[in-house]
Design an enzyme around this catalytic site. Structure first.
Site, PDB file in Angstrom:
ATOM      1  N   ASP A   1       3.414   2.817  -0.782  1.00 51.89           N
ATOM      2  CA  ASP A   1       4.858   3.429  -0.334  1.00 51.89           C
ATOM      3  C   ASP A   1       4.498   4.527   0.718  1.00 51.89           C
ATOM      4  OD1 ASP A   1       7.416   2.786  -0.208  1.00 51.89           O
ATOM      5  OD2 ASP A   1       7.794   4.473  -1.373  1.00 51.89           O
TER       6      ASP A   1
ATOM      7  N   CYS B   1      15.653  -0.532   3.830  1.00 49.01           N
ATOM      8  CA  CYS B   1      14.963   0.073   2.416  1.00 49.01           C
ATOM      9  C   CYS B   1      15.784   1.461   2.102  1.00 49.01           C
ATOM     10  CB  CYS B   1      13.735   0.870   3.670  1.00 49.01           C
ATOM     11  SG  CYS B   1      12.869   2.122   2.274  1.00 49.01           S
TER      12      CYS B   1
ATOM     13  N   GLU C   1      11.084  -6.327   1.894  1.00 50.66           N
ATOM     14  CA  GLU C   1      11.265  -5.475   0.714  1.00 50.66           C
ATOM     15  C   GLU C   1      11.232  -6.109  -0.850  1.00 50.66           C
ATOM     16  OE1 GLU C   1      12.037  -2.526   0.230  1.00 50.66           O
ATOM     17  OE2 GLU C   1      12.140  -1.844   2.198  1.00 50.66           O
TER      18      GLU C   1
END
Length: 227
Positions: free
Chosen positions: A44, A135, A202
């Protein structure tokens, strides 16, 4: 109907699948291995650095100075806020700079950021905004809906709480308004396609983290062909 309403309605199933993904459910239950969370954080971190770069590039292409200012501010907020918070998690889990540098970006993360760069190249600033929005928005929903449920593991709970803070919610709301501002009747179909693909990524980002996805080749079980 506003672009964000159309986009959200089109991805209800995908976002619900994200919230019910084993990565998230194990995190809530406290059974997610810390090694998996470490892997997620490193991946991430790489994703968020590209996220900020795309925001800055989109700002440079923007013809509207207000939009450019908001995008640059979003990129800086990311660096000073979310990425800084990630560093505190790194410190708590003994994730070193060397480990981060030596961990390749996983295929799904690479594909996701490549998709967003393509959105910028093909649809300009509006395309980048549409690609970045899931996001912001999905994580805000995860924080709002799941942080109250909570996790017995303190670092997992802190991660959840970070996405229901007033600061994060305000940033997400600004991004929703920005997406509606740049959407037009002509570009909405293209922006919706970009938004849909980001939502798909995602969902698959959780799976990437759960399996510790790598670039290693695997032998196919059967190369046979029929005639």
């Amino acid at each position: 109907m506003q672009f964000t309403t159309i986009a959200h309605n089109a991805n209800l199933a995908s976002w619900q699948a994200s919230k019910q993904h084993p990565f998230i459910q194990q995190l809530l239950a406290g059974t997610l291995p810390l090694a998996t969370f470490r892997y997620y954080l490193i991946q991430d971190h790489a994703y968020l650095r590209e996220f900020g770069t795309i925001q800055d590039l989109a700002a440079e292409q923007a013809r509207d100075t207000d939009i450019a200012t908001q995008l640059h501010a979003g990129a800086e907020h990311l660096r000073q806020g979310e990425l800084a918070l990630r560093q505190t998690f790194f410190d708590r889990l003994n994730i070193t700079d060397e480990e981060v540098a030596n961990t390749p970006v996983a295929p799904t993360g690479y594909a996701y950021t490549s998709h967003m760069y393509r959105a910028l190249m093909t649809q300009g600033t509006a395309g980048a905004i549409a690609g970045l929005l899931p996001c912001y928005w999905l994580y805000a929903e995860i924080g709002a809906e799941l942080a109250e449920q909570g996790s017995p593991v303190p670092i997992y709970q802190d991660w959840l709480e970070s996405y229901r803070s007033d600061d994060y919610a305000g940033e997400m709301t600004d991004q929703l308004a920005l997406a509606n501002r740049v959407a037009t009747p002509d570009n909405t179909p293209a922006l919706l396609d970009i938004f849909n693909k980001s939502s798909w990524y995602e969902l698959n980002f959780w799976q990437m983290a759960l399996t510790h996805e790598t670039w290693e080749l695997t032998e196919p079980s059967d190369f046979s062909t029929t005639t």
